[in-house]
Motif scaffolding. Structure first.
Motif, PDB file in Angstrom:
ATOM      1  N   ARG A   1       0.806  -1.220   0.000  1.00 11.22           N
ATOM      2  CA  ARG A   1       0.000   0.000   0.000  1.00 11.22           C
ATOM      3  C   ARG A   1       0.839   1.270   0.000  1.00 11.22           C
ATOM      4  N   GLN A   2       2.048   1.201  -0.565  1.00 13.44           N
ATOM      5  CA  GLN A   2       2.913   2.362  -0.706  1.00 13.44           C
ATOM      6  C   GLN A   2       2.993   2.723  -2.188  1.00 13.44           C
ATOM      7  N   ALA A   3       2.956   4.010  -2.489  1.00 14.36           N
ATOM      8  CA  ALA A   3       3.126   4.443  -3.876  1.00 14.36           C
ATOM      9  C   ALA A   3       4.561   4.175  -4.300  1.00 14.36           C
ATOM     10  N   GLN A   4       4.723   3.676  -5.518  1.00 12.51           N
ATOM     11  CA  GLN A   4       6.038   3.340  -6.033  1.00 12.51           C
ATOM     12  C   GLN A   4       6.253   4.028  -7.378  1.00 12.51           C
ATOM     13  N   VAL A   5       7.512   4.372  -7.655  1.00 15.93           N
ATOM     14  CA  VAL A   5       7.859   4.976  -8.934  1.00 15.93           C
ATOM     15  C   VAL A   5       8.116   3.840  -9.915  1.00 15.93           C
ATOM     16  N   VAL A   6       7.503   3.912 -11.101  1.00 16.29           N
ATOM     17  CA  VAL A   6       7.662   2.878 -12.128  1.00 16.29           C
ATOM     18  C   VAL A   6       8.314   3.511 -13.350  1.00 16.29           C
ATOM     19  N   LYS A   7       9.392   2.859 -13.799  1.00 18.58           N
ATOM     20  CA  LYS A   7      10.060   3.265 -15.032  1.00 18.58           C
ATOM     21  C   LYS A   7      10.134   2.034 -15.922  1.00 18.58           C
ATOM     22  N   TYR A   8      10.191   2.274 -17.223  1.00 14.27           N
ATOM     23  CA  TYR A   8      10.290   1.156 -18.159  1.00 14.27           C
ATOM     24  C   TYR A   8      11.703   1.088 -18.716  1.00 14.27           C
ATOM     25  N   ALA A   9      12.145  -0.154 -18.967  1.00 12.94           N
ATOM     26  CA  ALA A   9      13.517  -0.355 -19.412  1.00 12.94           C
ATOM     27  C   ALA A   9      13.602  -1.604 -20.276  1.00 12.94           C
ATOM     28  N   THR A  10      14.771  -1.793 -20.870  1.00 15.10           N
ATOM     29  CA  THR A  10      15.062  -2.990 -21.655  1.00 15.10           C
ATOM     30  C   THR A  10      16.272  -3.682 -21.039  1.00 15.10           C
ATOM     31  N   ILE A  11      16.182  -4.988 -20.872  1.00 17.91           N
ATOM     32  CA  ILE A  11      17.279  -5.742 -20.260  1.00 17.91           C
ATOM     33  C   ILE A  11      18.444  -5.827 -21.241  1.00 17.91           C
TER      34      ILE A  11
ATOM     35  N   ILE B   1      20.614  -7.899 -12.926  1.00 20.72           N
ATOM     36  CA  ILE B   1      19.921  -7.551 -14.171  1.00 20.72           C
ATOM     37  C   ILE B   1      20.318  -6.128 -14.546  1.00 20.72           C
ATOM     38  N   THR B   2      21.009  -5.994 -15.673  1.00 23.40           N
ATOM     39  CA  THR B   2      21.408  -4.672 -16.158  1.00 23.40           C
ATOM     40  C   THR B   2      20.372  -4.216 -17.172  1.00 23.40           C
ATOM     41  N   VAL B   3      19.809  -3.028 -16.918  1.00 24.72           N
ATOM     42  CA  VAL B   3      18.752  -2.506 -17.786  1.00 24.72           C
ATOM     43  C   VAL B   3      19.120  -1.121 -18.296  1.00 24.72           C
ATOM     44  N   ARG B   4      18.596  -0.789 -19.470  1.00 25.66           N
ATOM     45  CA  ARG B   4      18.720   0.563 -20.025  1.00 25.66           C
ATOM     46  C   ARG B   4      17.334   1.193 -19.940  1.00 25.66           C
ATOM     47  N   LEU B   5      17.249   2.264 -19.150  1.00 26.45           N
ATOM     48  CA  LEU B   5      15.982   2.972 -18.996  1.00 26.45           C
ATOM     49  C   LEU B   5      15.652   3.752 -20.260  1.00 26.45           C
ATOM     50  N   GLU B   6      14.398   4.144 -20.399  1.00 23.78           N
ATOM     51  CA  GLU B   6      13.962   4.893 -21.575  1.00 23.78           C
ATOM     52  C   GLU B   6      14.720   6.205 -21.748  1.00 23.78           C
ATOM     53  N   ASN B   7      15.229   6.791 -20.648  1.00 21.97           N
ATOM     54  CA  ASN B   7      15.981   8.044 -20.750  1.00 21.97           C
ATOM     55  C   ASN B   7      17.446   7.809 -21.121  1.00 21.97           C
ATOM     56  N   GLY B   8      17.840   6.530 -21.331  1.00 17.24           N
ATOM     57  CA  GLY B   8      19.198   6.202 -21.758  1.00 17.24           C
ATOM     58  C   GLY B   8      20.138   5.796 -20.648  1.00 17.24           C
ATOM     59  N   SER B   9      19.767   6.051 -19.403  1.00 16.47           N
ATOM     60  CA  SER B   9      20.663   5.666 -18.309  1.00 16.47           C
ATOM     61  C   SER B   9      20.618   4.153 -18.092  1.00 16.47           C
ATOM     62  N   VAL B  10      21.711   3.632 -17.541  1.00 19.11           N
ATOM     63  CA  VAL B  10      21.847   2.189 -17.328  1.00 19.11           C
ATOM     64  C   VAL B  10      21.935   1.911 -15.831  1.00 19.11           C
ATOM     65  N   MET B  11      21.229   0.879 -15.388  1.00 20.60           N
ATOM     66  CA  MET B  11      21.231   0.466 -13.983  1.00 20.60           C
ATOM     67  C   MET B  11      21.461  -1.036 -13.903  1.00 20.60           C
ATOM     68  N   ALA B  12      22.130  -1.466 -12.839  1.00 20.62           N
ATOM     69  CA  ALA B  12      22.237  -2.898 -12.534  1.00 20.62           C
ATOM     70  C   ALA B  12      21.514  -3.123 -11.212  1.00 20.62           C
ATOM     71  N   ILE B  13      20.575  -4.050 -11.202  1.00 17.42           N
ATOM     72  CA  ILE B  13      19.769  -4.335 -10.017  1.00 17.42           C
ATOM     73  C   ILE B  13      19.936  -5.810  -9.676  1.00 17.42           C
ATOM     74  N   VAL B  14      20.271  -6.082  -8.421  1.00 17.92           N
ATOM     75  CA  VAL B  14      20.424  -7.465  -7.960  1.00 17.92           C
ATOM     76  C   VAL B  14      19.185  -7.840  -7.168  1.00 17.92           C
ATOM     77  N   GLN B  15      18.619  -8.974  -7.520  1.00 17.42           N
ATOM     78  CA  GLN B  15      17.473  -9.486  -6.776  1.00 17.42           C
ATOM     79  C   GLN B  15      17.530 -11.007  -6.762  1.00 17.42           C
ATOM     80  N   GLU B  16      16.846 -11.573  -5.788  1.00 19.50           N
ATOM     81  CA  GLU B  16      16.811 -13.022  -5.650  1.00 19.50           C
ATOM     82  C   GLU B  16      16.131 -13.652  -6.854  1.00 19.50           C
ATOM     83  N   GLN B  17      16.644 -14.791  -7.261  1.00 16.94           N
ATOM     84  CA  GLN B  17      16.039 -15.513  -8.377  1.00 16.94           C
ATOM     85  C   GLN B  17      14.671 -16.033  -7.952  1.00 16.94           C
ATOM     86  N   SER B  18      13.710 -15.966  -8.840  1.00 10.18           N
ATOM     87  CA  SER B  18      12.359 -16.446  -8.550  1.00 10.18           C
ATOM     88  C   SER B  18      11.828 -17.160  -9.779  1.00 10.18           C
TER      89      SER B  18
END
Length: 157
Positions: free
Chosen positions: A40-50, A117-134
């Motif tokens: 029940r918390q508002a979250q920021v959503v961005k779209y990206a390509t892996i 998971i390394t992603v390229r956001l729509e604005n061109g910036s690149v992020m690497a996010i580590v999360q547990e495998q599911s």
């Protein structure tokens, strides 16, 4: 004789409590698992390509719970050995050994396989996010959502 039976019962009971406590320590860092506080918390959503996906290992937690639980159990087990000074020494040795074993058990129970998971956001910036495998499946080139809440990021299809 009755005293040993009572101690044995106490040790068995403590082992059951310990296994429940250590199991409760394991929390998931998978992209599709939320804590109660995140609901029940508002979250920021961005779209990206892996751009890339790398398997990683996520270390287990090192809290006081595993060590403390192990120390109590080890002390209880040690107190059932010998009498007098020998019993006291066995209790202390059991508590020390139990604390070390409990710490190792907590780390082993809470470690996990993960993905970087390394992603390229729509604005061109690149992020690497580590999360547990599911059960979520990811592939290079896939369009995904990057969800952010209070400095925590997750990738979801």
């Amino acid at each position: 004789m009755r005293l040993c039976t009572s101690r044995s019962t106490l040790v068995a009971f403590a082992l059951v409590i310990a296994s429940v406590n250590l199991g409760g320590c394991a929390s998931s860092t998978a992209g599709n698992v939320y804590s109660r506080d995140e609901a029940r918390q508002a979250q920021v959503v961005k779209y990206a390509t892996i751009e890339s996906i790398q398997p990683v290992k996520i270390e287990g937690t090192r809290s006081y719970i595993g060590a403390a639980t192990g120390a109590v159990l080890g002390g209880l087990a040690g107190s059932t050995v010998g009498v007098g000074t020998g019993q006291k020494a066995a209790t202390v040795a059991g508590a020390v050994a139990g604390g070390l074993a409990g710490n190792a058990a907590e780390q082993a129970l809470t470690k996990a396989d993960g993905l970087e998971i390394t992603v390229r956001l729509e604005n061109g910036s690149v992020m690497a996010i580590v999360q547990e495998q599911s059960e979520q499946q990811f592939r290079v080139g896939q369009r995904v959502r990057v969800v952010q809440l209070n400095g925590t990021y997750r990738v979801s299809p």
